[in-house]
Design a protein around this motif. Structure first.
Motif, PDB file in Angstrom:
ATOM      1  N   LYS A 178     -15.032   3.457  -9.248  1.00 39.28           N
ATOM      2  CA  LYS A 178     -14.616   2.170  -8.690  1.00 39.28           C
ATOM      3  C   LYS A 178     -14.312   2.271  -7.183  1.00 39.28           C
ATOM      4  O   LYS A 178     -14.914   1.553  -6.385  1.00 39.28           O
ATOM      5  N   PRO A 179     -13.398   3.177  -6.772  1.00 34.67           N
ATOM      6  CA  PRO A 179     -13.195   3.310  -5.315  1.00 34.67           C
ATOM      7  C   PRO A 179     -14.434   3.791  -4.563  1.00 34.67           C
ATOM      8  O   PRO A 179     -14.629   3.412  -3.409  1.00 34.67           O
ATOM      9  N   ALA A 199     -16.257   0.795  -3.732  1.00 35.41           N
ATOM     10  CA  ALA A 199     -15.598   0.053  -2.648  1.00 35.41           C
ATOM     11  C   ALA A 199     -15.882   0.719  -1.311  1.00 35.41           C
ATOM     12  O   ALA A 199     -16.110   0.058  -0.298  1.00 35.41           O
ATOM     13  N   MET A 249     -18.807  -0.112   0.911  1.00 41.05           N
ATOM     14  CA  MET A 249     -18.714  -1.289   1.788  1.00 41.05           C
ATOM     15  C   MET A 249     -18.154  -0.918   3.155  1.00 41.05           C
ATOM     16  O   MET A 249     -18.056  -1.761   4.035  1.00 41.05           O
ATOM     17  N   VAL A 267     -12.996  -0.015   6.230  1.00 41.98           N
ATOM     18  CA  VAL A 267     -12.084  -1.131   6.467  1.00 41.98           C
ATOM     19  C   VAL A 267     -11.970  -2.009   5.228  1.00 41.98           C
ATOM     20  O   VAL A 267     -10.870  -2.350   4.780  1.00 41.98           O
ATOM     21  N   TYR A 268     -13.131  -2.341   4.670  1.00 40.97           N
ATOM     22  CA  TYR A 268     -13.112  -3.206   3.500  1.00 40.97           C
ATOM     23  C   TYR A 268     -12.528  -2.474   2.296  1.00 40.97           C
ATOM     24  O   TYR A 268     -11.787  -3.064   1.518  1.00 40.97           O
ATOM     25  N   GLN A 291     -10.277  -0.211   2.260  1.00 34.44           N
ATOM     26  CA  GLN A 291      -8.821  -0.191   2.383  1.00 34.44           C
ATOM     27  C   GLN A 291      -8.235  -1.550   2.019  1.00 34.44           C
ATOM     28  O   GLN A 291      -7.240  -1.649   1.313  1.00 34.44           O
ATOM     29  N   ASN A 292      -8.897  -2.593   2.492  1.00 36.62           N
ATOM     30  CA  ASN A 292      -8.392  -3.933   2.197  1.00 36.62           C
ATOM     31  C   ASN A 292      -8.462  -4.272   0.711  1.00 36.62           C
ATOM     32  O   ASN A 292      -7.709  -5.081   0.210  1.00 36.62           O
ATOM     33  N   MET A 293      -9.414  -3.611  -0.001  1.00 43.44           N
ATOM     34  CA  MET A 293      -9.506  -3.880  -1.436  1.00 43.44           C
ATOM     35  C   MET A 293      -8.414  -3.155  -2.207  1.00 43.44           C
ATOM     36  O   MET A 293      -8.265  -3.358  -3.406  1.00 43.44           O
ATOM     37  N   GLY A 294      -7.701  -2.272  -1.527  1.00 39.84           N
ATOM     38  CA  GLY A 294      -6.617  -1.577  -2.203  1.00 39.84           C
ATOM     39  C   GLY A 294      -6.903  -0.111  -2.461  1.00 39.84           C
ATOM     40  O   GLY A 294      -6.232   0.510  -3.280  1.00 39.84           O
ATOM     41  N   VAL A 295      -7.898   0.465  -1.782  1.00 33.92           N
ATOM     42  CA  VAL A 295      -8.165   1.888  -1.925  1.00 33.92           C
ATOM     43  C   VAL A 295      -7.239   2.650  -0.980  1.00 33.92           C
ATOM     44  O   VAL A 295      -7.130   2.296   0.195  1.00 33.92           O
ATOM     45  N   ASN A 296      -6.577   3.657  -1.511  1.00 39.04           N
ATOM     46  CA  ASN A 296      -5.773   4.525  -0.661  1.00 39.04           C
ATOM     47  C   ASN A 296      -6.722   5.496   0.036  1.00 39.04           C
ATOM     48  O   ASN A 296      -7.139   6.503  -0.526  1.00 39.04           O
ATOM     49  N   ALA A 352      -1.161  -0.278  -1.702  1.00 39.94           N
ATOM     50  CA  ALA A 352      -2.434  -0.825  -1.232  1.00 39.94           C
ATOM     51  C   ALA A 352      -2.895  -1.988  -2.116  1.00 39.94           C
ATOM     52  O   ALA A 352      -3.369  -3.004  -1.627  1.00 39.94           O
ATOM     53  N   LEU A 353      -2.722  -1.839  -3.431  1.00 36.29           N
ATOM     54  CA  LEU A 353      -3.201  -2.888  -4.332  1.00 36.29           C
ATOM     55  C   LEU A 353      -2.373  -4.162  -4.231  1.00 36.29           C
ATOM     56  O   LEU A 353      -2.887  -5.264  -4.368  1.00 36.29           O
ATOM     57  N   ALA A 412      -3.631  -5.881  -1.309  1.00 34.62           N
ATOM     58  CA  ALA A 412      -4.984  -6.382  -1.557  1.00 34.62           C
ATOM     59  C   ALA A 412      -4.976  -7.714  -2.302  1.00 34.62           C
ATOM     60  O   ALA A 412      -5.858  -8.542  -2.118  1.00 34.62           O
ATOM     61  N   THR A 451     -21.151  -3.781   8.373  1.00 41.23           N
ATOM     62  CA  THR A 451     -21.218  -3.030   7.138  1.00 41.23           C
ATOM     63  C   THR A 451     -22.626  -3.173   6.561  1.00 41.23           C
ATOM     64  O   THR A 451     -23.152  -4.269   6.473  1.00 41.23           O
ATOM     65  N   TYR A 477     -12.028  -6.324  -6.711  1.00 36.95           N
ATOM     66  CA  TYR A 477     -11.516  -4.955  -6.877  1.00 36.95           C
ATOM     67  C   TYR A 477     -10.067  -4.874  -7.351  1.00 36.95           C
ATOM     68  O   TYR A 477      -9.758  -4.154  -8.293  1.00 36.95           O
TER      69      TYR A 477
END
Lengths: 339, 369
Positions: free
Chosen positions: A217-218, A221, A224, A227-228, A230-235, B74-75, B78, B89, B105
C-alpha cells in the motif's frame, strides 16, 4: 475494470504455467539423460541410493528451488529499488549493490577458509547484507547530489566495478584450493546449492517477501512521489528505511548463495509490468517473484545445458536476455520524457 | 464566532535552518479561502510546504483543528488535509482513475484494496471535475490542464477539511483556470472546506479570496480581505514593478503610458475610447484624453495610458474650465480622434470640441471603435 481483472488472471496463469513447464524441463534436462518415466519413478518412489536418485534429489531439485527463490527475490528487489529511486533502470546489479555484497562475502569466505573454518549460510547472508548496505549507503549519498537518473546508474555501475576489482584482487591472492570454488561463485551460479542452503534462503526470502507484500500500500503511494505519499499518510522516513532494508536483504540473500546475477532485477519487473500493464505493487510483488523465478529457471536451463557438461555462469545468460530489455526500457523512457 | 481551523503561531520557515520568512501568523476558518500572493521567490511555496509538513517549521507551530500538527500522526493529518502541489509527478502505468483513487489511502485497509464505497467516492470526485472521460487514460499522457483537474479530484477524494494548493492554475488556459477555481469555490461552500493556496493571477486572487496574504521582504507584509490589499499603489510596490500600472478595480494590468507632449487628442467616453487608447499606446504615440467624467469606463484606462487626461467630476455637466483646457490641448495636437457618435446633456461640451476639431480639419476617422 472487469477487463483488467481478466488480464491479471491470465497473466498470473501464464506465469504459473511457464514456471511448471520449466521446473519439469529442468528436472529432466542435463548432462545425464533421464527419461520422463524414470523421473516420475524417482520422484514418487522411495530412496534407492541410485545415481539417478542422487542426481535428481541431490543436485537438480535443490538447484531448481534455488533458481526459483533467488530469481524471484532478485526481481522483487529490483522492483523495490525502481520504486525507491523512481528510476526504471535501477536494480541491485547496476547500482553496485550485488557487487558490494559480493566483496564482503568473498572477504569473509577467504578469512574463514584460510583459518580452516566452515562458513554457515546465515553468516554469508549477514556478510552480503553488510556489503549491500555499504553500496546502498554510497548510492544514497550520491543520489542526494545527483538528480539525473542516468547519472545515478552510471555511479552505481562504477561502484560495481570497484567492488568487483577488489574482489578479483582478493580472490587472486587467496589460497589455490579455494580459488576455483570462489571464482565460480563470484561469477554467479546456481550450482553447488544443497537442501540446507535452500531451507535458509526460503526462510529469509519468504519472511522478507511477506513483509514487502504488507508494504504494498505505501509502495503504491510512493509511486505518486514523496510529497503526495506523505500527504496520504505515509511516514516517509520509516518507509524509505524499510524499503532500503527489504531490497538489500533480498539482493544480499541472492548474492550470498549464487553470487551477483546481472539484469534480472531490471528486466523482469519491466517485462512483468508490460505483461500486466500496471505497476500496482499488490500485483507486482507476487508477479515479479513468479517472473523472476521463470526467468532464472530458463536462464539456468541454458547455462546448464548449452555447453554441457560445462556450466556457464548464470550472469552471462541473464545478460544476454536481460540487457536488451534494459536498453529498450531506456530508449522508450527517453522517448516518453521527450514527448 | 467559529473556531479557526488552521492557524500558525509566529511560524518561521526556511531551508537549512536559515529563516526565509518569519513571524507568520495565519488564521483560517472552514468555509474560507486564503490566498498567498507575492513576487517570484518570495517564499509562498516555502510557507505552503511548511504547512503540509514537507518542511519543518524553524520556529512556531502549525495548528490544525486546534491541535499542533507536528504531534499528529501522518494518517490523522491525511484525513483532514490534502494537497495539490507543483511537483511534477509522473507515475508509471497509472490511469487517471488510479491516481484519483490514491486519495482513498487514509481510509483503506492494510493492503489498500478499494471497497465499493471508495470506488463511488473516486467516481464522484472525477465527476466533480468533469473528468470521468479521462478515467481510463494514462495519467502521463494527458494535458497539463487535464492533469491538474485529475489531481484536484485526487485531493477532493481524500475528503479533506482543508486543501493546500500551490499555484494550481499556473499551466491552465483561462477556461480551466475559471473551472478549477469555480470547483474550489463550490467545494468551499458545500463542504465547508478551508482552502490555502498561492496564486500568480492577481485578478483571480482578488475575486476568489476571503483573505489575501502578501509575502514580501521576508515577512507577511500585508494580510487581510482583498478590498484592503488590492490598491494599485500597493500591488505595484509588492511586486517591485516600476513600469506600467495595475488597475485594482478591474484587476487588470496596463503597460506604461507613452510620455511626451500629446500628438493626438482623443474625445472618448462610455468605453469607446479604450481601444483607441490601447492602439495609440501600442504605436508609441503620446496622446491626451478628454473630457472624461471620473466615473466613465474610459477614465481609469486613460489615466493609465494617456500623457494627459482632462476630467470632470462625476455626474456634473462638463464645466467651462475643463472645456477651455481641452480646447487648448487640442489646438496643440496634430490630430483629433472622436470616438463618440452621440452626445448627451452632460457631455454637451464634447460636442463642441468635436465641432472645433472638424472646423480645424484635424479630425481623423469619425467614431473609431
Amino acid at each position: 475494470m472487469r477487463r483488467d481483472y481478466a488480464r491479471y488472471g491470465g497473466a498470473f496463469a501464464l506465469l504459473v504455467v511457464l514456471l511448471a513447464v520449466l521446473v519439469v524441463w529442468n528436472v529432466n534436462a542435463g548432462s545425464v539423460h533421464l527419461s520422463l518415466g524414470e523421473v516420475v519413478r524417482i520422484l514418487t518412489g522411495p530412496a534407492d541410493g541410485s545415481t539417478e536418485y542422487g542426481i535428481i534429489w541431490g543436485i537438480r531439485l535443490p538447484r531448481i528451488c534455488a533458481a526459483v527463490i533467488l530469481g524471484g527475490a532478485l526481481s522483487v528487489s529490483g522492483f523495490l529499488l525502481q520504486t525507491f529511486f523512481a528510476n526504471p533502470i535501477a536494480g541491485p546489479f547496476v547500482l553496485g549493490i550485488s557487487s558490494g555484497a559480493k566483496l564482503v562475502v568473498s572477504l569473509v569466505m577467504i578469512f574463514l577458509l584460510s583459518r580452516g573454518l566452515v562458513s554457515s549460510s546465515m553468516l554469508l547472508i549477514a556478510a552480503a547484507f553488510v556489503g549491500a548496505m555499504l553500496s546502498m549507503g554510497f548510492i544514497l549519498l550520491i543520489s542526494r547530489r545527483v538528480r539525473k537518473m542516468s547519472m545515478l546508474v552510471v555511479c552505481g555501475v562504477m561502484i560495481g566495478y570497484i567492488c568487483s576489482a577488489v574482489t578479483d584482487f582478493v580472490v587472486t591472492f587467496a589460497e589455490d584450493s579455494n580459488i576455483v570454488n570462489l571464482h565460480n561463485w563470484s561469477m554467479g551460479s546456481f550450482s553447488g546449492i544443497y537442501w540446507d542452503s535452500v531451507a535458509v534462503m526460503a526462510a529469509v526470502v519468504g519472511v522478507t517477501l511477506l513483509l514487502t507484500f504488507l508494504l504494498s500500500k505505501p509502495i503504491g503511494a510512493y509511486q505518486m512521489g514523496e510529497v503526495y505519499a506523505q500527504n496520504m499518510g505515509v511516514n516517509i522516513r520509516a518507509f524509505r528505511a524499510a524499503l532500503i532494508l527489504l531490497s538489500s536483504v533480498l539482493s544480499a540473500c541472492v548474492t550470498a548463495f549464487a553470487g551477483p546475477i546481472s539484469f534480472v532485477g531490471i528486466a523482469v519487473p519491466h517485462l512483468v509490468k508490460s505483461l500486466f500493464r500496471t505497476a500496482k505493487p499488490i500485483l507486482m510483488i507476487p508477479a515479479c517473484f513468479l517472473g523472476g523465478a521463470v526467468f532464472c529457471l530458463f536462464c539456468d536451463l541454458i547455462a546448464r545445458t548449452a555447453f554441457a557438461p560445462t556450466d556457464m555462469s548464470i550472469s552471462s545468460v541473464t545478460a544476454i536476455f536481460g540487457a536488451p530489455v534494459v536498453i529498450y526500457t531506456m530508449i522508450s523512457q527517453r522517448a516518453k520524457t521527450m514527448a | 464566532m467559529r473556531e479557526h481551523y488552521l492557524y500558525t503561531d509566529h511560524m518561521a520557515v526556511g531551508y537549512g535552518g536559515r529563516p526565509l520568512i518569519e513571524d507568520i501568523c495565519l488564521r483560517l476558518r472552514r468555509g474560507e479561502i486564503m490566498t498567498l500572493i507575492g513576487p517570484n521567490g518570495s517564499g509562498k511555496s516555502t510557507i505552503l510546504k511548511t504547512i503540509i509538513r514537507q518542511l519543518g517549521a524553524l520556529r512556531g507551530t502549525v495548528y490544525l483543528d486546534g491541535r499542533p500538527m507536528d504531534r499528529m500522526a501522518a494518517l490523522e493529518v491525511a484525513k483532514r488535509l490534502s494537497v495539490l502541489m507543483t511537483e511534477r509527478t509522473r507515475p508509471e502505468l497509472m490511469t487517471c482513475w488510479d491516481v484519483v483513487s490514491t486519495g482513498r489511502y487514509p481510509y483503506t485497509g492494510r493492503l489498500g484494496i478499494l471497497t465499493a464505497e471508495d470506488r463511488e467516492k473516486v467516481r464522484e470526485s472525477l465527476e466533480l471535475v468533469q473528468g470521468m472521460d479521462l478515467a481510463d487514460r494514462d495519467f502521463t499522457a494527458i494535458s497539463d490542464g487535464q492533469r491538474q483537474r485529475v489531481l484536484l479530484a485526487r485531493a477532493i477524494c481524500q475528503e479533506p477539511e482543508i486543501i493546500v494548493l500551490d499555484e494550481p492554475t499556473s499551466f491552465l488556459d483561462i477556461r480551466y483556470k475559471l473551472e478549477l477555481l469555480g470547483i474550489l469555490k463550490d467545494m468551499v461552500r458545500q463542504r465547508q472546506l478551508a482552502v490555502v493556496m498561492s496564486l500568480h493571477e492577481l485578478d483571480l486572487a482578488q475575486k476568489i479570496s476571503d483573505y489575501v496574504v502578501c509575502v514580501h521582504n521576508n515577512t507577511i507584509e500585508r494580510y487581510g480581505p482583498p478590498e484592503e490589499i488590492f490598491t494599485s499603489a500597493y500591488i505595484m510596490e509588492l511586486y517591485g514593478a516600476a513600469r506600467g500600472s495595475y488597475n485594482a478595480d478591474f484587476g487588470c494590468l496596463e503597460l506604461e503610458p507613452v510620455r511626451g507632449a500629446p500628438e493626438v487628442f482623443v474625445i472618448g467616453g462610455g468605453g469607446n475610447g479604450i481601444p483607441v487608447y490601447r492602439r495609440l499606446q501600442r504605436q508609441g504615440i503620446p496622446f491626451a484624453a478628454g473630457v472624461l467624467h471620473e466615473n466613465d469606463l474610459d477614465h481609469p484606462v486613460a489615466e493609465a495610458l494617456a500623457a494627459e487626461v482632462i476630467s470632470e467630476r462625476s455626474f456634473e455637466p462638463i464645466s467651462d474650465a475643463a472645456f477651455a483646457k481641452a480646447a487648448e490641448r487640442m489646438a496643440a495636437c496634430k490630430q483629433v480622434i472622436c470616438c463618440l457618435e452621440t452626445f448627451g446633456p452632460m457631455n454637451e461640451k464634447n460636442r463642441r470640441l468635436f465641432e472645433l476639431a472638424r472646423q480645424s480639419g484635424k479630425l481623423a476617422g469619425h467614431a473609431v471603435k
